[in-house]
Design a protein around this motif. Sequence first.
Motif, PDB file in Angstrom:
ATOM      1  N   ARG A 169      49.895  36.605  45.138  1.00 32.34           N
ATOM      2  CA  ARG A 169      49.784  38.049  45.349  1.00 32.34           C
ATOM      3  C   ARG A 169      50.948  38.734  44.642  1.00 32.34           C
ATOM      4  O   ARG A 169      52.077  38.243  44.650  1.00 32.34           O
ATOM      5  CB  ARG A 169      49.857  38.413  46.838  1.00 32.34           C
ATOM      6  CG  ARG A 169      48.992  37.587  47.746  1.00 32.34           C
ATOM      7  CD  ARG A 169      47.584  38.059  47.780  1.00 32.34           C
ATOM      8  NE  ARG A 169      47.416  39.339  48.439  1.00 32.34           N
ATOM      9  CZ  ARG A 169      46.241  39.778  48.889  1.00 32.34           C
ATOM     10  NH1 ARG A 169      45.152  39.034  48.737  1.00 32.34           N
ATOM     11  NH2 ARG A 169      46.133  40.951  49.461  1.00 32.34           N
TER      12      ARG A 169
ATOM     13  N   THR B 102      44.448  48.499  44.475  1.00 29.92           N
ATOM     14  CA  THR B 102      45.747  48.577  45.141  1.00 29.92           C
ATOM     15  C   THR B 102      46.553  49.727  44.568  1.00 29.92           C
ATOM     16  O   THR B 102      46.622  49.900  43.344  1.00 29.92           O
ATOM     17  CB  THR B 102      46.540  47.274  44.953  1.00 29.92           C
ATOM     18  OG1 THR B 102      45.750  46.183  45.409  1.00 29.92           O
ATOM     19  CG2 THR B 102      47.832  47.315  45.734  1.00 29.92           C
TER      20      THR B 102
ATOM     21  N   GLU C  50      45.852  41.339  45.206  1.00 30.41           N
ATOM     22  CA  GLU C  50      45.274  40.053  44.857  1.00 30.41           C
ATOM     23  C   GLU C  50      45.185  39.959  43.337  1.00 30.41           C
ATOM     24  O   GLU C  50      44.933  40.959  42.655  1.00 30.41           O
ATOM     25  CB  GLU C  50      43.883  39.940  45.483  1.00 30.41           C
ATOM     26  CG  GLU C  50      43.201  38.611  45.283  1.00 30.41           C
ATOM     27  CD  GLU C  50      41.829  38.553  45.951  1.00 30.41           C
ATOM     28  OE1 GLU C  50      41.079  37.606  45.671  1.00 30.41           O
ATOM     29  OE2 GLU C  50      41.520  39.484  46.734  1.00 30.41           O
TER      30      GLU C  50
ATOM     31  N   ASP D   4      50.457  45.340  47.497  1.00 32.67           N
ATOM     32  CA  ASP D   4      49.898  44.079  47.986  1.00 32.67           C
ATOM     33  C   ASP D   4      48.599  43.859  47.238  1.00 32.67           C
ATOM     34  O   ASP D   4      47.537  44.315  47.651  1.00 32.67           O
ATOM     35  CB  ASP D   4      49.656  44.139  49.497  1.00 32.67           C
ATOM     36  CG  ASP D   4      49.067  42.833  50.030  1.00 32.67           C
ATOM     37  OD1 ASP D   4      49.002  41.849  49.260  1.00 32.67           O
ATOM     38  OD2 ASP D   4      48.651  42.812  51.201  1.00 32.67           O
TER      39      ASP D   4
ATOM     40  N   PHE E 130      58.959  38.464  53.604  1.00 35.51           N
ATOM     41  CA  PHE E 130      58.234  37.292  53.118  1.00 35.51           C
ATOM     42  C   PHE E 130      59.099  36.035  53.253  1.00 35.51           C
ATOM     43  O   PHE E 130      60.311  36.072  53.024  1.00 35.51           O
ATOM     44  CB  PHE E 130      57.819  37.479  51.662  1.00 35.51           C
ATOM     45  CG  PHE E 130      56.881  38.636  51.443  1.00 35.51           C
ATOM     46  CD1 PHE E 130      55.532  38.514  51.739  1.00 35.51           C
ATOM     47  CD2 PHE E 130      57.350  39.848  50.953  1.00 35.51           C
ATOM     48  CE1 PHE E 130      54.663  39.569  51.546  1.00 35.51           C
ATOM     49  CE2 PHE E 130      56.494  40.908  50.763  1.00 35.51           C
ATOM     50  CZ  PHE E 130      55.135  40.777  51.058  1.00 35.51           C
TER      51      PHE E 130
ATOM     52  N   ASN F  96      56.486  48.901  46.110  1.00 32.98           N
ATOM     53  CA  ASN F  96      55.842  47.872  46.912  1.00 32.98           C
ATOM     54  C   ASN F  96      54.319  48.012  46.874  1.00 32.98           C
ATOM     55  O   ASN F  96      53.779  49.125  46.974  1.00 32.98           O
ATOM     56  CB  ASN F  96      56.319  47.946  48.361  1.00 32.98           C
ATOM     57  CG  ASN F  96      57.784  47.569  48.497  1.00 32.98           C
ATOM     58  OD1 ASN F  96      58.307  46.791  47.695  1.00 32.98           O
ATOM     59  ND2 ASN F  96      58.452  48.111  49.498  1.00 32.98           N
TER      60      ASN F  96
ATOM     61  N   TYR G  84      59.536  34.482  47.848  1.00 30.37           N
ATOM     62  CA  TYR G  84      58.916  35.221  46.753  1.00 30.37           C
ATOM     63  C   TYR G  84      59.649  34.932  45.459  1.00 30.37           C
ATOM     64  O   TYR G  84      60.768  34.398  45.449  1.00 30.37           O
ATOM     65  CB  TYR G  84      58.859  36.726  47.037  1.00 30.37           C
ATOM     66  CG  TYR G  84      60.188  37.462  47.024  1.00 30.37           C
ATOM     67  CD1 TYR G  84      60.750  37.932  45.832  1.00 30.37           C
ATOM     68  CD2 TYR G  84      60.869  37.716  48.211  1.00 30.37           C
ATOM     69  CE1 TYR G  84      61.952  38.617  45.820  1.00 30.37           C
ATOM     70  CE2 TYR G  84      62.071  38.406  48.216  1.00 30.37           C
ATOM     71  CZ  TYR G  84      62.611  38.853  47.020  1.00 30.37           C
ATOM     72  OH  TYR G  84      63.804  39.528  47.010  1.00 30.37           O
TER      73      TYR G  84
ATOM     74  N   ILE H  41      53.532  41.681  44.887  1.00 28.87           N
ATOM     75  CA  ILE H  41      54.049  42.457  46.016  1.00 28.87           C
ATOM     76  C   ILE H  41      54.974  43.604  45.591  1.00 28.87           C
ATOM     77  O   ILE H  41      55.292  44.464  46.411  1.00 28.87           O
ATOM     78  CB  ILE H  41      54.789  41.550  47.011  1.00 28.87           C
ATOM     79  CG1 ILE H  41      55.966  40.837  46.333  1.00 28.87           C
ATOM     80  CG2 ILE H  41      53.825  40.556  47.641  1.00 28.87           C
ATOM     81  CD1 ILE H  41      56.854  40.046  47.299  1.00 28.87           C
TER      82      ILE H  41
END
Length: 531
Positions: A439, A486, A451, A449, A411, A447, A414, A441
């Motif tokens: 987001r 997620t 929303e 991802d 990224f 890890n 972050y 992460i």
Amino acid sequence: MAPKVLVSDELSETAVQIFRDRGIDVDYMPKLGKDKDALLAVIDQYDGLAIRSATKATEKLLAAATRLKVIGRAGIGVDNVDIPAASKKGIIVMNTPFGNSITTAEHTIAMMFAVARQLPEASASTHAGKWEKSRFMGVELFNKTLGVIGAGNIGGIVCDRALGLHMKVVAYDPFLSEERAVQLGVTKVELDELLARADFITMHVPLTDKTRNILSRENLAKTKKGVRIINCARGGLIDEAALADALKSGHVAGAALDVFEVEPAVDSPLFNLPNVVVTPHLGASTTEAQENVALQVAEQMSDYLLTGAVSNALNMPSVTAEEAAVMGPWIKLAGHLGAFIGQMTDEPIKAINILYDGSVTQMNLAALNCAAIAGVMKAQNPDVNLVSAPIVAKERGIQVSTTRQDKSGVFDAYIKVTMVTEKRERSIAGTCFSDGKPRFIQIKGINIDAEVGEHMLYTTNEDVPGIIGLLGMTLGKNGVNIANFTLGRSAIGQDAIALLYLDQPINPKVVETLNNTGMFLQVKPLVFEGA
């Protein structure tokens, strides 16, 4: 053209003069706030609105305020301002959160003396021509134990004053660290221990779902017989009917209240009881406090209208106009990261560590820190805002550290927020994509991802088959729609997490159903304001 401000409530002439001295056109109409129709008719003429509590800045009024840029509340409470509506219109809402602290703390001490020595009743009796010296047998404060529920700004001042009276002080506050308790000179205890030990109890917490009726009938029964109770904080912290019964039975020896569940209080089960002292919400009512908050709000509003400087804003961080356009999404992200870990714990916080990686390190990190800290602390104290958060954190002995590092991953930038308590560390990282949407992460080093939505559900479990189906089936049966789902895991068969973005709040019964399956280590509904 000079900015124009309307003062629609009573404000000191000195404060009004500050606007004039700064070159601001000001109309002082202190009765206008009580006439909502008249106020509505003229509000579109002003860039600023200075108020106390009489003026109601409703959504309807704000819709008509086509020029309005800032509302300044002389005082801490902003129940009379529709902050979400103001935010949507880009109107900054400021208050003066610390101008009343000394006055409110002193009123608490005065009420404690009054109930200990039955001063109002003794005064009324003497005025009536009686001389009932033997009737009014009081108690000393010296060497008594004061239980303080909420040891923040005002509560901390009360602790200091009580120690000066040579009282013993015990404090209950989920955010109070051991280090801060030592600094205050108080003993940190759990609520049940405070109830059992205290000769006097005083409250200094906001009214939230967690603090409402914190002195319930059940908790009043846990108090020491002969306890005296003081509330100069918020109405609704005490079950007033239960307190009246405890006073009549003699279990509670006396009470002193400045605030009530319904105000103005014209009828209460506590009225006319001989061992009760009541005042009409006078906590902030001293000449000094009223002058301080009036001068402060005039200076703050003038600074913003003339230079763009923002201070003590409830709906905006202290950033320049140039920074705001770039930092907006990142400020929102920092707040969401803090809100996540803040909602995950009820333990006292020792430290908040914030890591900035990549291009975000070039931004105004002070403002980002404020957003992250406020996010953490709002879970326990909804009165915390982006400006007051660092002050409140310092008062509670929470260590805040900031680390910058060069781009270290996939990224461009972050933010990672880590919260440290006595028992554990919790961390979460997030970024903003090119669309400006925050987001998540990484959670717990896993890890993902994800929303961010207003209503979310977070679960942890061992990595076994069937979790996705179980979540989907349970929520579907209960009418909860999943907008986004997620998953993440540390390794096959080890720790796994799920983060679900929901279209509506989840019913506590659904959470209970998921917990009862035995498949989850944790099931936690989360709310992210403004997502």
